[in-house]
Scaffold this motif. Structure first.
Motif, PDB file in Angstrom:
ATOM      1  N   ALA A 402      51.230  23.911  88.472  1.00 28.99           N
ATOM      2  CA  ALA A 402      52.368  24.760  88.014  1.00 28.99           C
ATOM      3  C   ALA A 402      51.761  25.590  86.941  1.00 28.99           C
ATOM      4  N   GLU A 403      52.612  26.926  86.767  1.00 32.38           N
ATOM      5  CA  GLU A 403      52.073  27.470  85.615  1.00 32.38           C
ATOM      6  C   GLU A 403      53.494  27.245  84.566  1.00 32.38           C
ATOM      7  N   ILE A 404      53.026  26.973  83.349  1.00 33.11           N
ATOM      8  CA  ILE A 404      54.186  26.685  82.253  1.00 33.11           C
ATOM      9  C   ILE A 404      53.905  27.404  81.482  1.00 33.11           C
ATOM     10  N   ARG A 405      54.897  27.953  80.533  1.00 37.45           N
ATOM     11  CA  ARG A 405      55.115  28.773  78.823  1.00 37.45           C
ATOM     12  C   ARG A 405      56.382  28.081  78.332  1.00 37.45           C
ATOM     13  N   THR A 406      56.124  28.048  77.227  1.00 36.48           N
ATOM     14  CA  THR A 406      57.358  27.534  76.408  1.00 36.48           C
ATOM     15  C   THR A 406      57.600  28.551  75.029  1.00 36.48           C
ATOM     16  N   GLU A 407      58.894  28.596  74.740  1.00 37.17           N
ATOM     17  CA  GLU A 407      59.108  29.289  73.487  1.00 37.17           C
ATOM     18  C   GLU A 407      60.003  28.472  72.354  1.00 37.17           C
ATOM     19  N   GLY A 408      59.662  28.343  71.122  1.00 32.71           N
ATOM     20  CA  GLY A 408      60.116  27.620  70.139  1.00 32.71           C
ATOM     21  C   GLY A 408      60.001  26.195  70.311  1.00 32.71           C
ATOM     22  N   LEU A 409      58.931  25.769  71.036  1.00 33.64           N
ATOM     23  CA  LEU A 409      58.858  24.186  70.964  1.00 33.64           C
ATOM     24  C   LEU A 409      57.623  23.881  70.412  1.00 33.64           C
ATOM     25  N   GLU A 410      56.828  24.674  69.592  1.00 33.64           N
ATOM     26  CA  GLU A 410      55.528  24.372  68.878  1.00 33.64           C
ATOM     27  C   GLU A 410      55.702  23.051  67.920  1.00 33.64           C
ATOM     28  N   LYS A 411      56.772  22.886  67.442  1.00 36.50           N
ATOM     29  CA  LYS A 411      56.901  21.773  66.464  1.00 36.50           C
ATOM     30  C   LYS A 411      57.468  20.513  66.950  1.00 36.50           C
ATOM     31  N   SER A 412      57.750  20.448  68.202  1.00 40.73           N
ATOM     32  CA  SER A 412      58.365  19.399  69.195  1.00 40.73           C
ATOM     33  C   SER A 412      57.508  18.991  70.161  1.00 40.73           C
ATOM     34  N   ARG A 413      58.075  18.275  71.038  1.00 36.74           N
ATOM     35  CA  ARG A 413      57.431  17.729  72.224  1.00 36.74           C
ATOM     36  C   ARG A 413      57.243  18.919  73.305  1.00 36.74           C
ATOM     37  N   GLY A 414      56.319  19.160  73.960  1.00 37.47           N
ATOM     38  CA  GLY A 414      56.006  20.248  74.959  1.00 37.47           C
ATOM     39  C   GLY A 414      56.698  20.084  76.204  1.00 37.47           C
ATOM     40  N   ALA A 415      56.325  20.786  77.287  1.00 32.83           N
ATOM     41  CA  ALA A 415      56.832  20.698  78.600  1.00 32.83           C
ATOM     42  C   ALA A 415      55.795  20.283  79.639  1.00 32.83           C
ATOM     43  N   GLN A 416      56.204  19.681  80.568  1.00 33.40           N
ATOM     44  CA  GLN A 416      55.283  19.218  81.350  1.00 33.40           C
ATOM     45  C   GLN A 416      55.612  19.041  82.814  1.00 33.40           C
ATOM     46  N   ILE A 417      54.796  18.511  83.868  1.00 29.09           N
ATOM     47  CA  ILE A 417      55.225  18.095  85.314  1.00 29.09           C
ATOM     48  C   ILE A 417      55.277  16.653  85.365  1.00 29.09           C
ATOM     49  N   GLN A 418      56.268  16.155  86.010  1.00 31.93           N
ATOM     50  CA  GLN A 418      55.954  14.608  86.305  1.00 31.93           C
ATOM     51  C   GLN A 418      56.120  14.580  88.014  1.00 31.93           C
ATOM     52  N   VAL A 419      55.107  13.616  88.229  1.00 33.37           N
ATOM     53  CA  VAL A 419      55.009  13.629  89.835  1.00 33.37           C
ATOM     54  C   VAL A 419      55.128  12.001  90.072  1.00 33.37           C
ATOM     55  N   GLY A 420      56.173  11.709  90.891  1.00 31.37           N
ATOM     56  CA  GLY A 420      56.269  10.124  91.162  1.00 31.37           C
ATOM     57  C   GLY A 420      57.012   9.794  92.626  1.00 31.37           C
ATOM     58  N   ASP A 421      57.198   8.589  92.860  1.00 27.05           N
ATOM     59  CA  ASP A 421      57.801   8.287  93.914  1.00 27.05           C
ATOM     60  C   ASP A 421      59.161   8.816  93.984  1.00 27.05           C
ATOM     61  N   GLY A 422      59.783   9.195  95.326  1.00 22.99           N
ATOM     62  CA  GLY A 422      60.812   9.634  95.393  1.00 22.99           C
ATOM     63  C   GLY A 422      61.974   8.719  95.391  1.00 22.99           C
ATOM     64  N   ARG A 423      61.877   7.460  94.880  1.00 22.10           N
ATOM     65  CA  ARG A 423      62.971   6.385  94.797  1.00 22.10           C
ATOM     66  C   ARG A 423      63.104   6.515  93.213  1.00 22.10           C
ATOM     67  N   GLY A 424      62.364   7.301  92.480  1.00 19.52           N
ATOM     68  CA  GLY A 424      62.475   7.023  90.893  1.00 19.52           C
ATOM     69  C   GLY A 424      61.719   6.195  90.188  1.00 19.52           C
ATOM     70  N   TRP A 425      61.247   6.609  88.732  1.00 23.14           N
ATOM     71  CA  TRP A 425      60.640   5.758  88.121  1.00 23.14           C
ATOM     72  C   TRP A 425      61.131   4.280  87.747  1.00 23.14           C
ATOM     73  N   LEU A 426      62.723   4.336  87.582  1.00 21.32           N
ATOM     74  CA  LEU A 426      63.284   2.965  87.323  1.00 21.32           C
ATOM     75  C   LEU A 426      62.888   1.972  88.567  1.00 21.32           C
ATOM     76  N   ALA A 427      63.068   2.553  89.680  1.00 18.63           N
ATOM     77  CA  ALA A 427      62.937   1.629  91.027  1.00 18.63           C
ATOM     78  C   ALA A 427      61.455   1.457  91.374  1.00 18.63           C
ATOM     79  N   THR A 428      60.485   2.138  90.886  1.00 12.52           N
ATOM     80  CA  THR A 428      59.116   1.913  91.405  1.00 12.52           C
ATOM     81  C   THR A 428      58.207   1.824  90.138  1.00 12.52           C
ATOM     82  N   LYS A 429      58.399   2.239  88.981  1.00 10.57           N
ATOM     83  CA  LYS A 429      57.489   2.543  87.745  1.00 10.57           C
ATOM     84  C   LYS A 429      56.224   3.407  88.369  1.00 10.57           C
ATOM     85  N   SER A 430      56.417   4.220  89.164  1.00  8.63           N
ATOM     86  CA  SER A 430      55.107   4.832  89.462  1.00  8.63           C
ATOM     87  C   SER A 430      55.321   6.353  89.365  1.00  8.63           C
ATOM     88  N   ALA A 431      54.667   6.889  88.610  1.00  5.50           N
ATOM     89  CA  ALA A 431      54.717   8.387  88.173  1.00  5.50           C
ATOM     90  C   ALA A 431      53.589   8.869  87.495  1.00  5.50           C
TER      91      ALA A 431
END
Length: 537
Positions: A402-431
């Motif tokens: 993906a292409e990502i850009r941000t505004e105003g987040l230079e001094k905080s956590r940035g943006a990213q993509i998470q890919v994981g199992d469709g059942r969710g992180w809590l169910a599978t701990k897989s991402a």
């Protein structure tokens, strides 16, 4: 125990060493402080490795640490004078220091000072490393300072690792890697133990392939062969049910084979520290007074110590093998070795982002498909509320870009993509997560995910991890999903071994890891192999 690390772990992110020296009565929370640690190392004959805080302090603080440890008490060095007052007139002559611990993930939520310092980029970390290196060497040129790489376990190096090596390769004394494989977090007993450890036993060989690629990149980039230090290693079983696998024979066999990898001269590993020796969550020894509980990993080290020689010699093994579909950070291991292959087709079905309501955020999709996330608060916010889903096959590699850009987040956590199992992180701990973006210009990010044996769907989320920061916007466009064939080392040999001999050459010793998971009749080839080892110990 020939090396010991202090303070080590994520507690070192914001560790103020100056509160761990001086009269014990004035440091009630650090009764086992720096002088006590060094006396302990001296008593057991261990080489100390000191972790320098990465998210706390200044280069001058690090220089003061070297003065406290290594400068003469000659009236010209106030920190050396304090060392003498702490009971050590002569310098400790500490050599090994590491600048930070897993710095790429930032200081953890809940720590003092969290949110007051941003998570460093690789470029920022490399710049600070150079400053600390210069300040510490000015006090004692003989010290060695290590730079932190990410905890990769596949032969594809992370952008953090490549950037740090590019920007520090001319001066770095050594690089730091933490070897944890597999990455298993589930408490539901899935998969069964036999299947899980068939996967786990394929891990150390994969780690060797990673070190091979890392060594190649270091030599190519830095034009010299910089040593590695593995300052944490273990099987990464973070769970309790059906039993805590980190204390199992299976995990001990993973550790035994990791040690075989670390021994190999081609990887130029200076030293390694098992995480961790006693008590707490991972300890191979349990208890604070006899009788101690000695867990399986303890006996791995006992066997190597008691029954292995002084000089490593070449050892080749011929044996049967088995296949595994991989999972939990371990790549599939089937048939003959194959290289990584990426297929060009975009598999992502045409669909809009599913946007879930979350306080403190406005988000919408522009007519051209660009996702816009506006963060309206600078308080702690964990954003994961924009998602796309698609069907997926088990044990298949999916690359999401993906292409990502941000505004105003230079001094905080940035943006990213998470890919994981469709059942969710809590169910599978897989991402998996892509690199973070904190830039007003468009950046292309990539996340490679290998599905679980029972996966039927994957989910793709836009993330901004927890952590107080600043208000701002996230823009995401051109999301794409491609299938890939993972790098494959081929079927897993059931036996691995290392051999050595005594200094006088009169005795040959062989350490064998047998990964057979159930009783089977011994084949002729296996009997022949064991017969060749019958004169070893």
């Amino acid at each position: 125990m020939t090396t010991a690390r202090y303070p080590g772990g994520c507690g070192s992110h914001l560790f103020d060493w100056k509160k761990a020296v001086g009269p014990v009565s004035e440091r009630p929370k650090q009764r086992f402080g720096l002088p006590e640690f060094l006396k302990f190392c001296e008593a057991i004959g261990a080489v100390p490795v000191i972790t320098v805080a990465d998210y706390f302090g200044t280069p001058q603080d690090a220089a003061d640490l070297v003065e406290y440890l290594n400068a003469p008490d000659d009236g010209k060095h106030p920190w050396a004078k304090l060392r003498a007052q702490d009971g050590r007139k002569e310098p400790w002559k500490v050599v090994w220091f590491e600048f930070g611990n897993e710095t790429d993930h930032g200081a953890h939520k809940g720590m003092d000072n969290f949110g007051k310092r941003e998570k460093f980029t690789a470029e920022e970390y490399a710049r600070r490393y150079r400053q600390y290196w210069q300040a510490m060497k000015a006090v004692d040129p003989s010290i060695k300072l290590g730079a932190v790489l990410t905890n990769d376990v596949t032969p594809q190096l992370s952008e953090w690792t490549k950037t740090v090596i590019k920007l520090t390769g001319d001066i770095a004394d050594f690089y730091i890697h933490h070897a944890y494989i597999p990455h298993y977090y589930r408490n539901d007993g899935v998969p069964d133990a036999k299947t899980l450890f068939r996967i786990a036993f394929a891990g150390p060989r994969q780690l060797a392939a990673y070190y091979r690629e890392l060594r190649r990149f270091i030599r190519q980039t830095a034009k010299r062969d910089i040593p590695l230090a593995i300052t944490e290693f273990n099987g990464h079983f973070v769970q309790e049910k059906p039993v805590p696998y980190r204390f199992s024979l299976g995990c001990a066999l993973v550790v035994a084979e990791l040690l075989q990898v670390f021994m190999q001269p081609e990887f130029n590993i200076a030293h390694a520290q098992y995480w961790q020796f006693a008590n707490e969550y991972w300890g191979m020894v349990r208890g604070y007074k006899p009788p101690y509980t000695l867990r399986p990993a303890y006996w791995v080290f006992w066997l190597y110590y008691r029954h292995f020689g002084d000089l490593l010699i070449d050892c080749q093994v011929e044996c049967e093998s088995y296949e595994t579909g991989g999972g939990y950070g371990v790549l599939p291991a089937r048939g003959k070795p194959t290289d990584f292959r990426l297929f060009p087709e975009n598999l992502l079905p045409l669909q809009n982002w599913v946007l879930q309501d979350v306080q403190g955020v406005r988000h919408w999709e522009e007519p051209d498909g660009t996702l816009v996330v506006e963060i309206l608060t600078d308080e702690d916010l964990n954003y994961y509320h924009a998602v796309k889903r698609m069907p997926a096959e088990p044990l298949i590699g999916y690359r999401v870009t993906a292409e990502i850009r941000t505004e105003g987040l230079e001094k905080s956590r940035g943006a990213q993509i998470q890919v994981g199992d469709g059942r969710g992180w809590l169910a599978t701990k897989s991402a998996v997560l892509s690199p973070e973006v904190k830039s007003s210009s468009w950046q292309t990010v990539t996340a490679d995910y290998i599905t679980l044996p029972d996966t039927r769907e994957i989910e793709i989320r836009v993330r901004r991890l927890e952590g107080a920061g600043s208000k701002g916007k996230i823009f995401v466009r051109n999301l794409k999903v491609q299938r890939f064939t993972p790098f494959n080392l081929g079927a897993v040999p059931i036996i691995s071994a290392v051999a050595s001999k005594s200094k006088d050459g009169k005795q040959v010793c062989v350490a064998i890891v047998n990964k057979t998971l159930m009783h089977q009749p011994m084949s002729a080839s296996r009997a022949s192999m064991l017969g060749r080892f019958q004169h070893g110990r």
